[in-house]
Structure formats: C-alpha cells, structure tokens
Motif scaffolding. Structure first.
Motif, PDB file in Angstrom:
ATOM      1  N   GLY C 119     174.549  24.532  -5.477  1.00 22.22           N
ATOM      2  CA  GLY C 119     174.216  23.273  -4.801  1.00 22.22           C
ATOM      3  C   GLY C 119     173.713  23.436  -3.374  1.00 22.22           C
ATOM      4  N   VAL C 120     173.913  24.623  -2.801  1.00 26.83           N
ATOM      5  CA  VAL C 120     173.467  24.792  -1.414  1.00 26.83           C
ATOM      6  C   VAL C 120     172.072  25.407  -1.412  1.00 26.83           C
ATOM      7  N   ASN C 121     171.124  24.626  -0.967  1.00 26.53           N
ATOM      8  CA  ASN C 121     169.732  25.033  -0.936  1.00 26.53           C
ATOM      9  C   ASN C 121     169.549  26.271  -0.048  1.00 26.53           C
ATOM     10  N   SER C 168     169.284  26.897  -5.232  1.00 28.97           N
ATOM     11  CA  SER C 168     170.588  27.108  -4.593  1.00 28.97           C
ATOM     12  C   SER C 168     170.767  28.584  -4.279  1.00 28.97           C
TER      13      SER C 168
END
Lengths: 497, 446, 277
Positions: C119-121, C168
C-alpha cells in the motif's frame, strides 16, 4: 512547513501527483481544531420531556405530522434502554443534563446569503480551514454548513435548482417540501430502530436534505460540515437523501469539533433511498474531538446510517474514515431490496489513546443477484479498542447473491485491542458469502526499512498505516483522501514509543 | 398450577440426592447443591442470549427429562452387535444411558500407570483421586446444562495417565441410548487427566438403540493436560433425529501440551457442541477440527472458544458444514487473546456447503484480541458445490446425484483424513455414505 | 542444486577506478573490536575494520560467518546486541545514533531481502526518505515536481521501469527489480557509506551487470562502499580496493582483489566459491 496547510481542511483542486507524493509530515501535538468561539447562543435549558419536543417543533414551525412523529418516537424512547452488546464502555449518559436545542442567536431569522452570516461563525470556519468563499471559488462544491443545530449557509443552490436537485437543510425541507419529507422520513431507519435512532427521531434539530430527480446526475459533489460548538449541547442531525430512478449523487460529510473536557453526545441518523438504477455514494470523515491522551473528554458518537436500494440495479456505497470521537458506534448499512442492486462499505477506523470504536455494517440481501462488498481496516494504538461488527444476511429468495468481506486489523502498542465479530446468516443455497479477517502487529522489518532510509519512526508508522488503508482512500473523493491521510497521521501521534 | 421443568428438576434433586454416588462426600454435596441452585436461579437460556442467538432450545426447556439414575441394565450382545461397532485395536467402555456396563471387564486391563474406570466406581471407592479436578473447570452458573449434569452426576468415565504414560490404542467410550419413548436425560460425566508427558487418544461415540426415541443426552467432559501431555480427542455423534444432544468439553492446557480435537456430528435432532479450551501456559497448542452434516430437520450448533492466556501458544481451527434438506447449521468460534498472550498464533476457518432451498447456515467467527504481537486470522464462507464440476462429472457419465455426492464427499474427506485411526476412518466413511444415501432417497421420494 | 565453477575472468584494475582513493584522508568508518550477539548467540567476535573515503571494501565469507550481521549492526537494527566494541563514523559514535539518524548522516544499507510494504507507493516512500535527509541537512524539502525530475534522472542509472515507481514498495517486484530498487534508493539518498548486503544474490548475469553499473556510477572520492558478498562474481564488475575474509565473527585475512581470486580457487576451506547455476 507552515501549520496553516494542515489546518486547512479545504477543497482545493489538488492534482493526483500531489496526492501521491503528499507526505508532508508536520505533526502537531495538540488537537488541530481545539478552540472555542464565543458565540451568543440561544438554547433550550437541559432536560428532555414531552414539552422539550413540543418546543423544538414550535421553534422550527413544524407541521403537525412531524410533531406527532416526534412525540411517538419520544413515547417509544421512554421504554428503551441503551444497548449493551457492543464492546464500548463509557460512564452513563444523563439524558436530562443535555440541552436539546441550540441556535446561533443572530441567525434566528435565517440568513439569506453569506453576508448575513455572523462574522464570528465565519471566523470559526476560517480557523478550521473551511473558507466558504474560497470553497465557492475554488472547488465548485456546494456547502451546507451546519454550525451546531441550525444551518447557517447554503451555497450553489441556484446551480442545483437548474437541474432540479434539492439540497437544503432539513428544516428548510420540512417547510418547503413537506410532502417529500413525510413520504420518506423514517422509511429506512424506523423510529423504533434502536435507542439512539429513536432519541434522534424525537429531538433531531437539523441536518441535510437531498433530492435528486429522475435521471439527473448531480452536477457537483455535495458537502456538508457538522460541527459541535456549544458546551453541553447534544447534536442530533438527521439527513435524508433520495435518489430517484437513474440518478446519481455523491455526498461528502466531514466533522471536526472544538476541544473541550465534557463528553458530548452525538446521535445522528442518515437515511438513503436509491430508486431503480440510482446510485448514492456517501463519504464521511469523522474527526470529532477524541478526548485527551488520558481518555478525558471526547465525543460520544452513536450514529445510525442506513440506505435502501429500493429499485432494481440501485447502488449505495458508504466510505468512512473514523479517526475522532471518544466512542464511535456506527454501522452504515444497506438493504438490498431491488434485484441486481449492490451495496459497499469501505471503512478505516483508527483508535488511539483511550478511544473506542465499534463499527461495521449490515448488508441485508433480499433481491436476487444482489452484491455486497465490505472492506474494513482497523488500527488500534495506545489503549485504543477497535471492533469490527458486521452482519451479512442472505434472505431466502436472494438467489445468486454475493458477498465478500475483508477485515484487517493493525495493532500498535500492547494495551490496544482489535476485535472482529462478523455475523453471517445464509438462507439461500445459491448465495456465496466469503469473509476473511487478519490481525497483526505493524511489521518490525518494514519499520526498520523506513528508518534505515532516514524516515523517523513516527513518520514510518504513518506511512505504513496509510499504506494499510490505501484501498479505502482510493474510494474517497480526491480532496477527502488528502485530508484522510493527514488525519490519520495526526491521530497516530504519540502512538510510537 | 403446573410446575415448570426447572421446578421439577429441583424437586427431583431433593428426592434422589441421597441415592447419587458419593452422598457422604461433603465437597461433592456442596458442588451439587450449588449447581441445582444455579439452575433454579437462571433457568434455561433464551435466544436473546447472545450465546444462543441461533439455537432455540425451548423444546428442551419446556420438557422435564427424567434424569437416569442407578446402575446400567445388562445389554444383550445381540443388540450391541446390531450396531456394528468395531472395537479392533481399541480399549472400549460401554455406557447405557450414561451408566457404565462392564462388558469387557474380564479381558481388558490398561497398561501400568494408566487407569480407566467408571466414575461411579471411583466416586464410591476412591473419591480422593478425582476431588482435585472433578467439576473444577466448570464453574456453576456459566452453563445451565453443565449445572444439570453436575447436580445429577451419576456415572461416566475417569481416565488418568500418570507421568509419561502412553496409551497407544484409542480409548473408545461408547454411549448407547436405550430409551424407547419416555423423555429421559442421560448425563455422562467424563474426567480425563494426563500428567506430564502422557499421551492418549479418547473417542466418544453416541448411538441410539431405537430410532424414534425422544431423549436428551447432556454430556460433560473435563480434560486437564499437564506439561508436554498430548491428547487426541474424537467425538462421533450418530444419535437419532428426534433426540437432543448437548456436548460440553472443557480443556485446560499446561505448558507445551498438545490437544487435538475432532468433532463429527451426523446425528441428533438438535445438537449443541461446546468446546472450550484454555491455553494456560507457554507454547501450548491446540487444533480443533469439526465436521457437521445436517439434513432432515436437524439443527447442529458448534460453539468453540479458545482462550490464549499465555505467550507463544498456537491454535488452529477448521470446521466444515454440509447443510441439506431443512438442515440448519451454526458455527460460533471465538478466539480470545488475553493481554499477556504475546506471540499468539491463531487461525480459524469455517467453510460450509448450503445445498437446499430450506437449509440455513449462520456463522460467526470472532477474534477478540488484547495483545499486540499476534498473528491471527479467521475466515468463513458459505457456498455451494461447483456447478462446473458437477457438469464435468456428468459429462463423464455420472448421474447428477452421484456427481453431487462425490463432490460432497471430497469436501468432507479432508476432515476424515485427519483421523489417525484407520478403523475409525472406515466407520466414519460408512456413516457418511449412509447419510448421503438417506438424503438422496428422501429427495427421490419428494 | 546444480553447482558449477566459473572460470576466472577478472579484468585488470583500471587506474581510473582507483582514482578516488586517497590514503591520506581520515577514516570514514572505524570498527574496533566489535562483539555482537543475536538472541544470546555470539555472531561477531572482535571484528576490526577501517574504511577511508572513496574506498570499496568487499567482505566475503561462508554462510553464517557474520557478514549480514555486520551490515545490520552498521544500520542499527535492534535485534542485534552489541556487547562490546566501538564504531566511529565520520568521527561520531555510530552506536549512539538511531537508525534514522545514521541514515540521514549518510549510512545506507541495501537489504539482502528488500522488504515489502503493501500500500505504500514507492515514490511516496522515496520522497519521504529524501526529504527527511534534506531537512536534517538544513536543505529545503523538494516539492513534487523537483522530486519527479530528480527521480526520472536517477532511474536511468539502474535501468528501472518507471512503472515500478507507482507500485507499492517492493510488493510484487521480481528479485532483480527489488535489487535495482535498492540501488535507485542509494542513488537518490547519495550516502557517504553504502553497505550492499549480498546485492548480487539471486541476480542473473544481465541484472548483475545493470546493478553493478549502478553501483560503479555511484563511486566517488567521498563515498565508501562495503560490498558484502558470498561470491566473487560481483567483484568482476565492481572492483574492490580491499577484500576481507570474514569467518567465525572475525576478519581472518585482508588483501586486495587477488585475495578474492585465491578464495575462488581454493575456497574458504569449504567448497563455497562456486556459484549456483
């Protein structure tokens, strides 16, 4: 990095790239919206009797049917007790100590334009980062701002009127569209629904009313702000949205509340009606005052939100980001009555310090080929307790219904709790229901990677948590997504030892 | 005025208490009296009670079931043989309406360090050996059925394995109901204690001698596993469709002990299985497996609860349900992770096949977690047979019923495979076949 | 596992590659008598190492010799307990510094197994890291546009697909993509001391070449590199100034790259210098 940019819960047009890279991590220790404006208010003295209800109704010059409706609800409410089945614990609420009506005095006659609005109120909005004027200019979003109980400003009415959309305060709707109110009020959340909904039915002060005529795609996102700003004033909004056949509306609701020590009760009711082929998207950011780091103060937020897909192919989607309130108790639900209708629930609930949340949804499948999706992300930090509680019910004739539920919990801090209580009831042999849930700690190695790249532990947590919630943020309107990320970071402060 | 069943139990208790085993034991007397008082006070639970939300027990609550007392009559070999039980490679104990009948007593003796006795016998000759554990894991007031069993406790089994004792054959407890038509309640009470490092397998089987008898089985089992002890525990329930069956098992686990439970429910009109595990010390492990198949008007409710009380324990759970005809299934599984229980691993899954228009499945897996360093997950599904697979099988020449049976069979076979004893696996498969063909026949008639 | 010997293929040291090394400069990193435990088990047992600016040190050793432990201790991973010894980094006591402070001061660890953060770009992550460092240095944080410009320029050095920036962090990346992503991060953060923990492992020849070129492009008179590796292979591409052999928690031999060749021929005493096919 100036603080003002964080304070601004604005509706600027922000391009996608900014959102993707917007990682400004100015973290403030104090609640952002913690200040109290001193507005001279007229309100009913604390207490709740039949007389109180007659007074509210009289002040609002309501038609007879509504007074009767309120009184019936009150009669019922007297027989009810507060529900005890949730994981929420709080000191008893004395309903006689609450004032059930407050109105900014200078507005008793109702403002005709922003010029008539009490300058102090406008100043409050300024501090909260909601410059109404700027919003009009910048965003093209109609704003129905609720300051305590009375609607003080409504904009963009003309444009909406052109396509026949009614967007006004609930009180105005009662005056100008009593037939619509009478026809739909309480049809989704009946008076008898639950303790808090019944209370709201008896004493609701104001709220928003939306009517989208057949075939109309609402030309702008509708937004309404709810704030609490008077000591000891419970706020009981009531929102009713009706989307006629083939229409579409996206409604945004955001809350902040000034900081104070006494617990405040908030018991809202939201009803959505989607006719054949209509679609309603309802997004919420809830940032009421959560209490301090010792669990003192904070809003008690008991909300009943429900929509009905009345016609075939209707669609209702709830998206919520719940970071505020000392206690959150809400289950935005969908009754899937029409064939091929669909319901969605996307939720982020974060509890830090001593916050408690018991939230989830009910998807009731009645029509054939109905679909529902539930994605819930719970984050518990500090002593926070976070429960997902959901019901998926497939009725006997709901052939080929589908549900997929995913509930993930992230734990930070060994005093926090994460609980998952899904109820699944299936009475149809062609239905498929799937529920998955996971609970885990924030990954040590992920934290280490971030820290090795120079990101502080607190920022790393915020980054990882935002990643965890990404699926939900994607469902929010763009400007809300930006705000949600910021809120999450702010709410997580102090959660990393 | 008519007396209520609860009042009848209270007065029945006053009548028979002098004849219950161990009447001269003050500690037992106190426990029994507490239990009957608790029944008097609490009565039977209503569906408004969260634990009974999906199971209506008014049929039990509204009937007075005569508690079975005394010692067992002799069972005719002929009747027993007709049940087709296979005791090969196992250590059997037969109970008639909850009372031990010493059928094999001459030929069987457990190995050294292991005692397998009738509870009635132990309470009469050596009550001190059970005093420390009997009823100690079942506090009064928590469950009216346990209280009912405790108040009228008459017989059952006492299994004790001393330090490092190993019992290789499964101990088969066969509970046969001989009831004809009269409403009676048989209430076997079992106590299983495994000392440090001991290892055993216990099987509980429940069978009705008569097909239309209307009785209640209310069995309570308490299990204590000390450090490193290992117990496999099977329940196979094949009672007739007009009976009610309440089976409560409570397990206390010490450090690094291992408990593997398998619960198979095929019979019973109304069945409620309660399985409560407490992981009381580090690195204890449990696995809970269950298979339930409801057809006709059967109602099968499985309640499990695992309490992770200490760090580094593991629990794993898989329950499968097959609901046909008017069958109703309930699964309610709770995993509770206490604040101290860091490094808990807990996995829970319930998958169900819903095969008929009138069948229903209600499932409620729950995680309640108060520690942060945990890895927990649960899942639940309700679905049906893969129509593509049915079609494929039909295209290969199987008729539709056979095709469906085959797919159901493959769904449940995973659970049968987990049973370690071949003779039991075979018996389970037989039961399954009978059950499937009975359902098929009914369908053809309809 | 198929094991085959690779033929000796070392190219001569090009003088230009050594141009960065200036032996008169003060050490960048000084490790003195380092003892480290992992879960009470002794892993490093009196390790000494001094590295000057611009130098490339290869640390080789068999499995379990403590190579990765050294890398993680330098980065400040908490699971490793330093029981004794000192580490000076640019005159500062490294062991007193938090993980993120070390990073901001210029210590970079390229992970052996790059961690996934769902979820963390990737871009968000890189920007956060860079701006954390910049604000530590008293520089203005880069805005989105400037950052984009920078990243587009740097990504070319590792021949990484720009699409990966929008995914992600490391999630669903292939092994090679993960390693390239590590080098990209290094290129953006421009560390003083880069510790590459088995960056060569799991790479095919093409990927190894790309990663090596990336590393070589980052060699400079002010930047030191520690190459932790099991195999001699990467040293064909990234030529070290020094080679150290680590065994049983100590450096047992040091030399120049000829040592690596010797080890390849003779092994550590184990048949260990061969590489998997």
């Amino acid at each position: 990095m100036p603080e003002a940019s964080l304070l601004k819960i604005g509706f600027k047009i922000i391009n996608m790239e900014t959102i993707e890279t917007d990682l400004d991590s100015v973290l403030k220790q104090e609640y952002q919206h913690g200040f109290v404006t001193d507005v001279d208010e007229s309100f009913l003295p604390p207490g709740l009797t039949e007389q109180t209800i007659r007074q509210i109704s009289a002040i609002k010059k309501e038609p007879e049917f509504l007074l009767e409706w309120r009184l019936k609800a009150f009669e019922r409410w007297l027989t009810l007790r507060e529900p005890e089945w949730s994981t929420i614990h709080h000191p008893p609420i004395n309903y006689q100590e609450i004032s059930y009506y407050a109105a900014p005095k200078s507005l008793e006659d109702g403002p005709k334009s922003l010029d008539e609005v009490d300058p102090k109120l406008l100043e409050t909005y300024e501090k909260l980062g909601i410059p109404i004027e700027e919003q009009k200019a910048l965003s093209g979003i109609a704003v129905d701002a609720v300051f305590d109980s009375v609607s003080v400003a409504t904009t963009f009415k003309a444009e909406l009127e052109k396509v026949g959309v009614i967007f006004c305060s609930f009180s105005e709707a009662v005056q100008n569209h009593p037939d619509l109110v009478q026809k739909y009020l309480g049809t989704v959340v009946p008076q008898t629904d639950n303790f808090f909904a019944t209370l709201n039915s008896a004493v609701f002060s104001d709220g928003a009313f939306v009517y989208i005529p057949k075939g109309v795609r609402c030309p702008m996102e509708l937004s309404s702000y709810f704030r609490i700003n008077a000591t000891n004033t419970g706020q009981f909004e009531r929102t009713l949205i009706i989307a006629e056949e083939g229409s579409y509306v996206s409604y945004l609701e955001g809350c902040t509340a000034p900081q104070r020590d006494e617990n405040q009760l908030h018991a809202a009711v939201v009803e959505l009606v989607a006719m054949e082929g209509a679609e309603i998207r309802y997004s919420t950011i809830q940032n009421w005052y959560p209490g301090d780091e010792n669990g003192k103060g904070g809003i008690y937020n008991f909300v009943t939100k429900r929509g009905i897909c009345k016609g075939d192919n209707a669609k209702i989607s709830w998206t919520q980001v719940e970071t505020g309130s000392a206690v959150t108790w809400k289950y935005p639900s969908v009754i899937l009555k029409g064939d091929n209708s669909s319901g969605e629930f996307y939720s982020v609930a974060l509890t830090n310090n001593y916050q408690q949340a018991d939230t989830g949804t009910k998807m009731t499948h009645i029509g054939k080929n109905t679909h529902s999706t539930i994605i819930s992300k719970g984050i518990s930090a500090g002593h926070g307790q976070n429960a997902y509680r959901g019901l998926v019910k497939i009725a006997k004739n709901a052939d080929n219904s589908r549900n997929f539920s995913q509930c993930d919990s992230l734990l930070m801090g060994n005093k926090s709790g994460a609980h998952t209580f899904p109820y699944i009831e299936v009475k149809n042999p062609t239905a498929q229901v799937e529920h998955e849930a996971t609970t885990s700690k924030i990954g040590e190695d992920q934290l280490f990677l971030c820290q090795q790249r120079g990101i502080s532990a607190e920022d790393a947590v915020s980054l990882i948590v935002n990643g965890f919630c990404k699926e939900i943020f994607k469902k929010l309107p763009m400007e809300f997504a930006v705000e949600a990320r910021k809120l999450l970071s702010i709410s997580l402060e102090g959660s990393v030892g | 005025m008519m007396t209520t069943p609860v009042e009848q139990y209270v007065s029945e208790f006053a009548n028979v208490k002098a004849n219950l085993p161990g009447p001269a034991l003050p500690w037992l007397d106190i426990i029994r009296k507490q239990a009957i008082r608790s029944i008097d006070r609490n009565g039977f639970p209503h569906r408004r009670h969260e634990e009974w939300k999906y199971t209506d027990i008014s049929s039990i609550a509204d009937t007075f079931f005569q508690p079975v007392q005394g010692t067992a009559p002799t069972l005719l070999w002929k009747e027993l043989n007709a049940l087709g039980l296979d005791f090969t490679d196992s250590y059997p104990m037969i109970f008639l309406d909850g009372r031990y009948t010493p059928l094999f007593s001459d030929s069987l003796k457990p190995p050294d360090g292991i005692s397998i006795e009738s509870l009635q016998h132990v309470l009469t000759v050596n009550p001190e050996s059970v005093k420390k554990h009997l009823t100690r894991f079942s506090e009064t007031g928590s469950n009216v059925f346990t209280d009912l069993n405790t108040a009228f406790m008459n017989d059952g089994s006492f299994i004790y394995l001393s330090k490092n004792a190993k019992m290789t054959q499964p101990i088969q407890l066969v509970f046969v109901s001989t009831s004809q038509k009269e409403p009676v309640v048989s209430q076997p009470r079992n106590l299983v204690i495994l000392a440090e490092g001991a290892k055993a397998s216990v099987v509980q089987r429940f069978i009705s001698l008569n097909q239309n008898s209307d009785y209640l089985t209310n069995v309570v089992t308490e299990i204590f596993l000390d450090q490193h002890a290992q117990l496999e525990h099977l329940v196979i329930q094949e009672e007739n469709f007009s009976t009610s069956h309440i089976n409560t098992i409570r397990v206390q686990q010490n450090k690094q002990s291992h408990f593997a439970s398998q619960v198979f429910t095929f019979g019973g009109g109304l069945t409620r299985n309660n399985l409560d595990i407490e992981l009381n010390a580090e690195e204890a492990e449990c696995s809970l497996d269950g298979l339930f198949m409801a057809n006709g008007d059967q109602h099968i409710d499985n309640h499990t609860r695992v309490d992770h009380k200490k760090p580094s324990c593991t629990s794993r759970e898989l329950y499968k349900g097959v609901l046909d005809s008017n069958g109703r299934g309930v699964f309610n599984g709770k995993v509770y992770v206490h604040p101290d229980a860091q490094q808990t691993k807990a996995f829970q899954k319930n998958t169900n096949l819903l095969l008929s228009k009138n069948a229903e499945m209600d499932t409620k897996p729950q995680l309640e977690i108060y520690a942060d360093d945990v890895s927990c997950s649960h899942g639940a599904t309700v679905g049906q047979l893969d129509e593509k697979a049915v079609f494929y099988l039909r295209s290969r020449g199987l008729d539709e019923t056979k095709a469906r049976d085959l797919l159901i069979y493959s769904f449940v076979e995973e659970m049968i495979q987990k049973v370690r004893f071949e003779q039991l696996r075979d018996q389970l498969r037989n039961t399954l076949n009978v059950k499937l063909s009975a359902t098929d026949e009914r369908k053809e008639i309809n | 596992m198929k094991i085959k010997k690779t033929p000796f293929k070392l190219r001569p040291i090009v003088n230009s590659e050594r141009r960065h090394v200036n032996n008169n400069r003060k050490p960048m990193l000084e490790i003195q008598n380092l003892h480290v435990n992992v879960e009470d088990k002794k892993i490093l047992d009196g390790l000494n190492l001094t590295i000057k600016p611009g130098e490339v040190h290869a640390i080789m050793g068999p499995n379990g010799s403590g190579k990765s432990t050294l890398a993680n201790v330098l980065a400040g991973r908490e699971t490793y307990q330093v029981t004794h010894g000192k580490i000076q980094f640019g005159g500062q006591d490294l062991l007193e510094m938090s993980t993120e402070l070390r990073s901001r001061e210029g210590v970079f660890l390229a992970f052996q197994n790059p961690i996934e953060i769902p979820g963390v770009n990737n871009m968000v992550f890189l920007k956060a890291a860079l701006n954390a460092k910049r604000s530590h240095q008293g520089l203005e944080e880069l805005d989105a546009a400037d950052f984009l410009k920078l990243i587009r320029q740097k990504i070319k050095t590792v021949k990484m697909d720009e699409g990966l920036l929008h995914r992600s962090v490391n999630e669903g990346f292939s092994g090679g993509e993960k390693k390239r992503n590590e080098i990209l991060q290094m290129a953006i953060l421009e560390p003083k001391l880069a510790i590459l923990d088995e960056t060569d492992s799991g790479l095919d020849v093409d990927a190894l070449q790309i990663v090596s070129e990336g590393i070589n492009s980052l060699r400079s008179p002010d930047r030191s590199i520690i190459l932790v590796t099991h195999y001699q292979r990467i040293l064909n591409y990234v030529v070290p100034d020094y080679v150290h052999i680590l065994a049983k928690g100590k450096i047992i031999r040091s030399g120049d790259k000829a040592l690596a060749l010797e080890i390849e021929e003779k092994g550590y005493g184990l048949n260990d210098l061969s590489q998997s096919a």
